[in-house]
Motif scaffolding. Structure first.
Motif, mmCIF file in Angstrom:
data_model
loop_
_atom_site.group_PDB
_atom_site.id
_atom_site.type_symbol
_atom_site.label_atom_id
_atom_site.label_comp_id
_atom_site.label_asym_id
_atom_site.label_seq_id
_atom_site.Cartn_x
_atom_site.Cartn_y
_atom_site.Cartn_z
ATOM 1 N N GLU A 1 0.819 -1.123 0.122
ATOM 2 C CA GLU A 1 0.061 -0.117 -0.076
ATOM 3 C C GLU A 1 0.918 1.020 -0.122
ATOM 4 O OE1 GLU A 1 -3.503 1.892 2.684
ATOM 5 O OE2 GLU A 1 -1.739 1.222 3.662
ATOM 6 N N LEU A 2 1.893 1.139 0.895
ATOM 7 C CA LEU A 2 2.807 2.564 1.019
ATOM 8 C C LEU A 2 3.899 2.204 0.307
ATOM 9 C CD1 LEU A 2 3.298 5.188 2.307
ATOM 10 C CD2 LEU A 2 4.279 4.011 4.397
ATOM 11 N N VAL A 3 4.127 3.265 -0.547
ATOM 12 C CA VAL A 3 5.500 3.359 -1.243
ATOM 13 C C VAL A 3 6.167 4.417 -0.871
ATOM 14 C CG1 VAL A 3 6.520 3.366 -3.748
ATOM 15 C CG2 VAL A 3 4.487 2.083 -3.415
ATOM 16 N N VAL A 4 7.448 4.281 -0.565
ATOM 17 C CA VAL A 4 8.563 5.488 -0.037
ATOM 18 C C VAL A 4 9.270 5.705 -1.147
ATOM 19 C CG1 VAL A 4 10.025 6.524 1.635
ATOM 20 C CG2 VAL A 4 7.957 5.061 2.242
ATOM 21 N N ALA A 5 9.287 6.872 -1.726
ATOM 22 C CA ALA A 5 10.318 7.148 -2.769
ATOM 23 C C ALA A 5 11.326 7.904 -2.314
ATOM 24 C CB ALA A 5 9.660 7.871 -4.082
ATOM 25 N N ALA A 6 12.615 7.625 -2.587
ATOM 26 C CA ALA A 6 13.948 8.594 -2.056
ATOM 27 C C ALA A 6 13.823 9.844 -3.220
ATOM 28 C CB ALA A 6 15.107 7.428 -2.471
ATOM 29 N N SER A 7 13.478 10.699 -2.458
ATOM 30 C CA SER A 7 13.475 12.196 -3.027
ATOM 31 C C SER A 7 13.590 13.163 -2.319
ATOM 32 C CB SER A 7 12.234 12.210 -4.107
ATOM 33 O OG SER A 7 11.951 13.547 -4.558
ATOM 34 N N PRO A 8 14.382 14.241 -2.761
ATOM 35 C CA PRO A 8 14.596 15.533 -1.909
ATOM 36 C C PRO A 8 13.079 16.434 -1.883
ATOM 37 C CG PRO A 8 15.761 15.814 -3.891
ATOM 38 C CD PRO A 8 15.355 14.333 -3.815
ATOM 39 N N VAL A 9 12.538 16.038 -2.849
ATOM 40 C CA VAL A 9 10.985 16.799 -3.008
ATOM 41 C C VAL A 9 10.002 16.224 -2.193
ATOM 42 C CG1 VAL A 9 9.512 17.683 -4.663
ATOM 43 C CG2 VAL A 9 11.862 17.344 -5.365
ATOM 44 N N PRO A 10 9.449 17.075 -1.349
ATOM 45 C CA PRO A 10 8.643 16.528 -0.307
ATOM 46 C C PRO A 10 7.078 16.486 -0.915
ATOM 47 C CG PRO A 10 8.798 18.809 0.450
ATOM 48 C CD PRO A 10 9.867 18.305 -0.948
ATOM 49 N N ARG A 11 6.634 15.309 -1.407
ATOM 50 C CA ARG A 11 5.347 14.950 -1.802
ATOM 51 C C ARG A 11 4.752 13.667 -1.337
ATOM 52 N NH1 ARG A 11 6.360 19.455 -3.164
ATOM 53 N NH2 ARG A 11 6.358 20.222 -5.375
ATOM 54 N N ALA A 12 3.389 13.849 -1.462
ATOM 55 C CA ALA A 12 2.630 12.420 -0.971
ATOM 56 C C ALA A 12 1.182 12.471 -1.785
ATOM 57 C CB ALA A 12 2.201 12.837 0.613
ATOM 58 N N PHE A 13 0.969 11.430 -2.354
ATOM 59 C CA PHE A 13 -0.164 11.166 -3.285
ATOM 60 C C PHE A 13 -0.805 9.828 -2.975
ATOM 61 C CE2 PHE A 13 2.991 13.531 -5.812
ATOM 62 C CZ PHE A 13 2.385 14.650 -6.185
ATOM 63 N N ALA A 14 -2.032 10.026 -3.099
ATOM 64 C CA ALA A 14 -2.864 8.773 -3.393
ATOM 65 C C ALA A 14 -3.038 8.582 -4.919
ATOM 66 C CB ALA A 14 -4.417 8.882 -2.675
ATOM 67 N N ILE A 15 -2.841 7.198 -5.143
ATOM 68 C CA ILE A 15 -2.792 6.646 -6.606
ATOM 69 C C ILE A 15 -3.903 5.852 -6.626
ATOM 70 C CG2 ILE A 15 -1.530 5.688 -8.612
ATOM 71 C CD1 ILE A 15 1.067 6.770 -7.074
ATOM 72 N N PRO A 16 -5.033 6.276 -7.231
ATOM 73 C CA PRO A 16 -6.285 5.436 -7.609
ATOM 74 C C PRO A 16 -5.643 4.043 -8.518
ATOM 75 C CG PRO A 16 -6.402 7.308 -8.919
ATOM 76 C CD PRO A 16 -5.260 7.519 -7.883
ATOM 77 N N GLU B 1 -4.511 10.085 2.988
ATOM 78 C CA GLU B 1 -4.539 9.389 1.690
ATOM 79 C C GLU B 1 -5.221 8.269 1.327
ATOM 80 O OE1 GLU B 1 -3.015 11.122 -0.548
ATOM 81 O OE2 GLU B 1 -1.928 12.750 0.641
ATOM 82 N N ARG B 2 -5.390 7.508 2.739
ATOM 83 C CA ARG B 2 -6.288 6.152 2.721
ATOM 84 C C ARG B 2 -7.614 6.672 2.423
ATOM 85 N NH1 ARG B 2 -2.586 4.332 7.562
ATOM 86 N NH2 ARG B 2 -1.419 2.714 6.477
ATOM 87 N N ALA B 3 -8.069 7.783 3.122
ATOM 88 C CA ALA B 3 -9.530 8.267 2.732
ATOM 89 C C ALA B 3 -9.738 8.261 1.442
ATOM 90 C CB ALA B 3 -9.690 9.282 3.570
ATOM 91 N N HIS B 4 -8.695 9.108 0.677
ATOM 92 C CA HIS B 4 -9.036 9.331 -0.737
ATOM 93 C C HIS B 4 -9.024 8.011 -1.355
ATOM 94 C CE1 HIS B 4 -8.222 13.544 -0.789
ATOM 95 N NE2 HIS B 4 -6.841 13.511 -0.745
ATOM 96 N N LEU B 5 -8.414 6.978 -1.082
ATOM 97 C CA LEU B 5 -8.551 5.455 -1.793
ATOM 98 C C LEU B 5 -9.831 5.042 -1.408
ATOM 99 C CD1 LEU B 5 -4.843 4.340 -1.541
ATOM 100 C CD2 LEU B 5 -5.822 5.447 -3.486
ATOM 101 N N ALA B 6 -10.125 4.922 -0.215
ATOM 102 C CA ALA B 6 -11.387 4.114 0.282
ATOM 103 C C ALA B 6 -12.776 4.721 -0.133
ATOM 104 C CB ALA B 6 -11.481 4.256 1.870
ATOM 105 N N TYR B 7 -12.732 6.194 -0.245
ATOM 106 C CA TYR B 7 -14.024 6.605 -0.719
ATOM 107 C C TYR B 7 -13.886 7.204 -2.190
ATOM 108 C CZ TYR B 7 -15.005 7.027 4.267
ATOM 109 O OH TYR B 7 -15.327 6.569 5.396
ATOM 110 N N ARG B 8 -13.134 6.823 -2.982
ATOM 111 C CA ARG B 8 -12.978 6.863 -4.745
ATOM 112 C C ARG B 8 -12.912 8.256 -4.879
ATOM 113 N NH1 ARG B 8 -12.701 1.863 -6.722
ATOM 114 N NH2 ARG B 8 -13.679 0.148 -5.470
#
Length: 297
Positions: free
Chosen positions: A124-139, A167-174
């Motif tokens: 479910e959780l993918v951590v990407a090594a990046s200096p840019v702070p971001r978080a996304f829910a990917i449907p 982010e889990r709410a984004h996925l759960a409620y589409r």
């Protein structure tokens, strides 16, 4: 038909005008759903009205004119010929806009999911090594949460819980499906652009409320959102729903007050407003069919 066929366009303006009020006063989950439904129905009725206007050009087709003359009928002119031509051009523009919107949504989702391809399917959780702070829910199936190492490093343990719950709410409620539906509605009817903006904001508010419920503290949720927003800076919106998208200041202010009520009466009024364009388009359809039946039979 002379009036009914234009009602979807007029009611689009009314829906656009009331959408900010609905977004402020109605619970985000309910407001997002009813505004999306009303926008989709209104956009569909608008496209159908354009089809009806384009069909009126049939009364100038040589076979139809000849048939009418044989029957001794005088062809009525439902709308000026110029309006029918404009409707044909508008339908071509709508087809192009909708096609472009579909391609853009597909391309963005595919690009986001490629970032997760190297991870197991049940992750479910993918951590990407990046200096840019971001978080996304990917449907998708399954849905993924993509968080960069910079974002995780900027947040404390409780704040990370808030982010993941959001982010889990984004996925759960589409939520992505709602935003996509509103986006396609705007592609078909540009007058609905402000409604799409409100829906995109409301799904973020909805996820904020679910995150506050998950951690049991609205103030902590507001602090987490503020810290993430300051860390991330300005984020370009995309179909991957981001924690720091959409009017962060308004969202923080909303979390510092009581949740808005479920005003079912307002929701019902919005849905009724969304149904009116359908009634107008249906009445115009009946008038046009009656006219063509008299000519062709």
């Amino acid at each position: 038909m002379r009036v009914d066929v234009y009602t979807p366009l007029l009611l689009s303006l009314l829906l656009t005008a009331i959408s900010p009020v609905v977004a402020r006063r109605v619970a985000p989950a309910l407001a997002a759903r009813v505004l999306t439904a009303a926008a989709v129905v209104t956009a569909t009725a608008t496209v159908w009205s354009l089809v009806l206007l384009a069909v009126t050009l049939l009364d100038d087709a040589p076979p139809v004119v000849a048939k009418a003359r044989q029957n001794g009928l005088r062809l009525a002119e439902p709308v000026p010929e110029t309006v029918g031509v404009v409707a044909c051009l508008a339908l071509a523009v709508v087809a192009h806009r909708v096609g472009r919107a579909v391609r853009a949504e597909y391309a963005t989702r595919r690009a986001l999911r490629r970032l997760c391809d190297e991870h197991p399917g049940d992750t479910e959780l993918v951590v990407a090594a990046s200096p840019v702070p971001r978080a996304f829910a990917i449907p998708g199936t399954p849905g993924r949460i993509l968080v960069t190492s910079a974002m995780l490093g900027a947040l404390g343990p409780v704040e990370r819980r808030v982010l993941l719950a959001h982010e889990r709410a984004h996925l759960a409620y589409r939520h992505a499906a709602l935003v996509t539906a509103a986006t396609l509605a705007v592609a078909a009817n540009p007058l609905l652009g402000p409604v799409r903006t409100q829906v995109a904001f409301l799904v973020e508010r909805w996820a904020d409320e679910r995150a506050a419920d998950a951690v049991g503290d609205r103030t902590t949720t507001a602090h987490a959102l503020a810290r993430a927003a300051l860390t991330a800076g300005r984020v370009q919106p995309s179909c991957g729903l981001s924690f720091t998208d959409r009017a962060v200041t308004r969202r923080i202010a909303a979390l510092q007050s009581a949740p808005p009520p479920h005003l079912w009466s307002v929701a019902a009024a919005v849905l009724a407003l969304g149904a009116l364009p359908v009634l107008g388009a249906a009445d115009a359809t009946g008038d046009l069919l009656s006219l063509l039946t008299r000519v062709l039979l």
